[in-house]
Motif scaffolding. Structure first.
Motif, PDB file in Angstrom:
ATOM      1  N   VAL A   3      31.933  55.868  33.658  1.00  0.00           N
ATOM      2  CA  VAL A   3      30.788  55.448  32.844  1.00  0.00           C
ATOM      3  C   VAL A   3      29.552  56.194  33.333  1.00  0.00           C
ATOM      4  O   VAL A   3      29.250  56.186  34.522  1.00  0.00           O
ATOM      5  CB  VAL A   3      30.539  53.926  32.949  1.00  0.00           C
ATOM      6  N   GLU A   4      28.869  56.838  32.395  1.00  0.00           N
ATOM      7  CA  GLU A   4      27.623  57.521  32.717  1.00  0.00           C
ATOM      8  C   GLU A   4      26.684  57.395  31.522  1.00  0.00           C
ATOM      9  O   GLU A   4      27.111  57.538  30.370  1.00  0.00           O
ATOM     10  CB  GLU A   4      27.873  58.995  33.020  1.00  0.00           C
ATOM     11  N   ASN A   5      25.429  57.103  31.803  1.00  0.00           N
ATOM     12  CA  ASN A   5      24.419  56.923  30.742  1.00  0.00           C
ATOM     13  C   ASN A   5      24.860  55.894  29.704  1.00  0.00           C
ATOM     14  O   ASN A   5      24.727  56.089  28.507  1.00  0.00           O
ATOM     15  CB  ASN A   5      24.091  58.250  30.062  1.00  0.00           C
ATOM     16  N   LYS A   6      25.457  54.825  30.207  1.00  0.00           N
ATOM     17  CA  LYS A   6      25.900  53.696  29.384  1.00  0.00           C
ATOM     18  C   LYS A   6      26.975  54.069  28.368  1.00  0.00           C
ATOM     19  O   LYS A   6      27.146  53.416  27.339  1.00  0.00           O
ATOM     20  CB  LYS A   6      24.711  53.056  28.671  1.00  0.00           C
ATOM     21  N   LYS A  32      39.061  43.801  20.474  1.00  0.00           N
ATOM     22  CA  LYS A  32      37.672  43.444  20.147  1.00  0.00           C
ATOM     23  C   LYS A  32      36.992  42.762  21.331  1.00  0.00           C
ATOM     24  O   LYS A  32      35.827  43.015  21.621  1.00  0.00           O
ATOM     25  CB  LYS A  32      37.616  42.550  18.914  1.00  0.00           C
ATOM     26  N   LYS A  33      37.744  41.922  22.025  1.00  0.00           N
ATOM     27  CA  LYS A  33      37.208  41.254  23.213  1.00  0.00           C
ATOM     28  C   LYS A  33      36.921  42.283  24.310  1.00  0.00           C
ATOM     29  O   LYS A  33      35.895  42.214  24.984  1.00  0.00           O
ATOM     30  CB  LYS A  33      38.195  40.203  23.713  1.00  0.00           C
ATOM     31  N   VAL A  34      37.816  43.236  24.468  1.00  0.00           N
ATOM     32  CA  VAL A  34      37.626  44.296  25.461  1.00  0.00           C
ATOM     33  C   VAL A  34      36.334  45.052  25.155  1.00  0.00           C
ATOM     34  O   VAL A  34      35.508  45.285  26.038  1.00  0.00           O
ATOM     35  CB  VAL A  34      38.828  45.268  25.485  1.00  0.00           C
ATOM     36  N   LEU A  35      36.143  45.424  23.890  1.00  0.00           N
ATOM     37  CA  LEU A  35      34.944  46.171  23.502  1.00  0.00           C
ATOM     38  C   LEU A  35      33.669  45.353  23.713  1.00  0.00           C
ATOM     39  O   LEU A  35      32.657  45.894  24.166  1.00  0.00           O
ATOM     40  CB  LEU A  35      35.055  46.627  22.048  1.00  0.00           C
ATOM     41  N   ARG A  36      33.728  44.066  23.398  1.00  0.00           N
ATOM     42  CA  ARG A  36      32.556  43.204  23.630  1.00  0.00           C
ATOM     43  C   ARG A  36      32.205  43.147  25.107  1.00  0.00           C
ATOM     44  O   ARG A  36      31.039  43.256  25.490  1.00  0.00           O
ATOM     45  CB  ARG A  36      32.812  41.789  23.104  1.00  0.00           C
ATOM     46  N   GLN A  37      33.223  42.968  25.941  1.00  0.00           N
ATOM     47  CA  GLN A  37      32.986  42.894  27.380  1.00  0.00           C
ATOM     48  C   GLN A  37      32.493  44.235  27.937  1.00  0.00           C
ATOM     49  O   GLN A  37      31.627  44.266  28.809  1.00  0.00           O
ATOM     50  CB  GLN A  37      34.251  42.446  28.112  1.00  0.00           C
ATOM     51  N   LEU A  38      33.045  45.331  27.423  1.00  0.00           N
ATOM     52  CA  LEU A  38      32.584  46.652  27.846  1.00  0.00           C
ATOM     53  C   LEU A  38      31.112  46.846  27.516  1.00  0.00           C
ATOM     54  O   LEU A  38      30.335  47.293  28.357  1.00  0.00           O
ATOM     55  CB  LEU A  38      33.390  47.751  27.141  1.00  0.00           C
ATOM     56  N   LYS A  39      30.749  46.513  26.294  1.00  0.00           N
ATOM     57  CA  LYS A  39      29.355  46.671  25.875  1.00  0.00           C
ATOM     58  C   LYS A  39      28.434  45.834  26.754  1.00  0.00           C
ATOM     59  O   LYS A  39      27.370  46.285  27.175  1.00  0.00           O
ATOM     60  CB  LYS A  39      29.200  46.257  24.412  1.00  0.00           C
ATOM     61  N   LYS A  40      28.878  44.630  27.074  1.00  0.00           N
ATOM     62  CA  LYS A  40      28.077  43.726  27.902  1.00  0.00           C
ATOM     63  C   LYS A  40      27.906  44.280  29.322  1.00  0.00           C
ATOM     64  O   LYS A  40      26.804  44.301  29.860  1.00  0.00           O
ATOM     65  CB  LYS A  40      28.752  42.365  27.936  1.00  0.00           C
ATOM     66  N   ILE A  41      28.981  44.743  29.915  1.00  0.00           N
ATOM     67  CA  ILE A  41      28.920  45.171  31.312  1.00  0.00           C
ATOM     68  C   ILE A  41      28.208  46.519  31.479  1.00  0.00           C
ATOM     69  O   ILE A  41      27.562  46.751  32.485  1.00  0.00           O
ATOM     70  CB  ILE A  41      30.320  45.194  31.971  1.00  0.00           C
ATOM     71  N   ILE A  42      28.290  47.412  30.495  1.00  0.00           N
ATOM     72  CA  ILE A  42      27.632  48.712  30.667  1.00  0.00           C
ATOM     73  C   ILE A  42      26.202  48.715  30.141  1.00  0.00           C
ATOM     74  O   ILE A  42      25.542  49.745  30.167  1.00  0.00           O
ATOM     75  CB  ILE A  42      28.438  49.870  30.031  1.00  0.00           C
ATOM     76  N   SER A  43      25.710  47.572  29.709  1.00  0.00           N
ATOM     77  CA  SER A  43      24.327  47.503  29.244  1.00  0.00           C
ATOM     78  C   SER A  43      23.345  47.393  30.410  1.00  0.00           C
ATOM     79  O   SER A  43      22.168  47.124  30.216  1.00  0.00           O
ATOM     80  CB  SER A  43      24.143  46.320  28.287  1.00  0.00           C
ATOM     81  N   ASN A  44      23.837  47.637  31.606  1.00  0.00           N
ATOM     82  CA  ASN A  44      23.010  47.648  32.811  1.00  0.00           C
ATOM     83  C   ASN A  44      21.801  48.561  32.576  1.00  0.00           C
ATOM     84  O   ASN A  44      21.946  49.637  32.018  1.00  0.00           O
ATOM     85  CB  ASN A  44      23.874  48.172  33.968  1.00  0.00           C
ATOM     86  N   PRO A  45      20.625  48.155  33.002  1.00  0.00           N
ATOM     87  CA  PRO A  45      19.422  48.927  32.694  1.00  0.00           C
ATOM     88  C   PRO A  45      19.319  50.301  33.340  1.00  0.00           C
ATOM     89  O   PRO A  45      18.569  51.132  32.875  1.00  0.00           O
ATOM     90  CB  PRO A  45      18.280  48.031  33.185  1.00  0.00           C
ATOM     91  N   ARG A  61      44.118  37.340  30.007  1.00  0.00           N
ATOM     92  CA  ARG A  61      42.912  37.190  30.830  1.00  0.00           C
ATOM     93  C   ARG A  61      42.513  38.553  31.372  1.00  0.00           C
ATOM     94  O   ARG A  61      43.316  39.279  31.943  1.00  0.00           O
ATOM     95  CB  ARG A  61      43.156  36.227  31.977  1.00  0.00           C
ATOM     96  N   MET A  62      41.236  38.863  31.191  1.00  0.00           N
ATOM     97  CA  MET A  62      40.752  40.185  31.519  1.00  0.00           C
ATOM     98  C   MET A  62      39.640  40.094  32.562  1.00  0.00           C
ATOM     99  O   MET A  62      38.821  39.186  32.527  1.00  0.00           O
ATOM    100  CB  MET A  62      40.211  40.804  30.230  1.00  0.00           C
ATOM    101  N   ASN A  63      39.634  41.050  33.488  1.00  0.00           N
ATOM    102  CA  ASN A  63      38.553  41.197  34.453  1.00  0.00           C
ATOM    103  C   ASN A  63      38.055  42.625  34.384  1.00  0.00           C
ATOM    104  O   ASN A  63      38.851  43.564  34.296  1.00  0.00           O
ATOM    105  CB  ASN A  63      39.027  40.892  35.872  1.00  0.00           C
ATOM    106  N   LEU A  64      36.733  42.793  34.414  1.00  0.00           N
ATOM    107  CA  LEU A  64      36.132  44.108  34.423  1.00  0.00           C
ATOM    108  C   LEU A  64      35.333  44.262  35.705  1.00  0.00           C
ATOM    109  O   LEU A  64      34.597  43.354  36.081  1.00  0.00           O
ATOM    110  CB  LEU A  64      35.188  44.294  33.229  1.00  0.00           C
ATOM    111  N   TYR A  65      35.489  45.399  36.348  1.00  0.00           N
ATOM    112  CA  TYR A  65      34.799  45.699  37.587  1.00  0.00           C
ATOM    113  C   TYR A  65      34.028  46.990  37.413  1.00  0.00           C
ATOM    114  O   TYR A  65      34.596  48.006  37.018  1.00  0.00           O
ATOM    115  CB  TYR A  65      35.797  45.856  38.744  1.00  0.00           C
ATOM    116  N   LEU A  66      32.759  46.955  37.711  1.00  0.00           N
ATOM    117  CA  LEU A  66      31.895  48.130  37.630  1.00  0.00           C
ATOM    118  C   LEU A  66      31.510  48.517  39.051  1.00  0.00           C
ATOM    119  O   LEU A  66      30.893  47.741  39.762  1.00  0.00           O
ATOM    120  CB  LEU A  66      30.661  47.807  36.798  1.00  0.00           C
TER     121      LEU A  66
END
Length: 69
Positions: A3-6, A32-45, A61-66
């Motif tokens: 992930v780079e530049n969101k 769709k859930k994966v995409l929602r979670q991705l958008k949420k987690i990479i929206s870091n400022p 059950r899904m876990n995302l780690y950044l």
């Protein structure tokens, strides 16, 4: 995933691999859930570079780690 530049590098390929692997191992997967979670987690400022890891269990059950790299 990188992930780079969101933005997730090669996102469609990663989603396709997740879809095919889930299907093969009979895991429940909601793209769709994966995409929602991705958008949420990479929206870091900030616009740093990250490694993103997604884990999925048999029941969906899904876990995302950044991880900052």
């Amino acid at each position: 995933m990188f992930v780079e530049n969101k933005k997730v590098y090669l996102l469609e390929e990663h989603l396709s691999r997740l879809r095919e692997t889930s299907k093969y191992f009979l895991f429940i997967s909601d793209e769709k859930k994966v995409l929602r979670q991705l958008k949420k987690i990479i929206s870091n400022p900030n616009n740093l570079k990250y490694k993103l890891r997604i884990t999925l269990n048999k029941w969906g059950r899904m876990n995302l780690y950044l991880i900052n790299i």
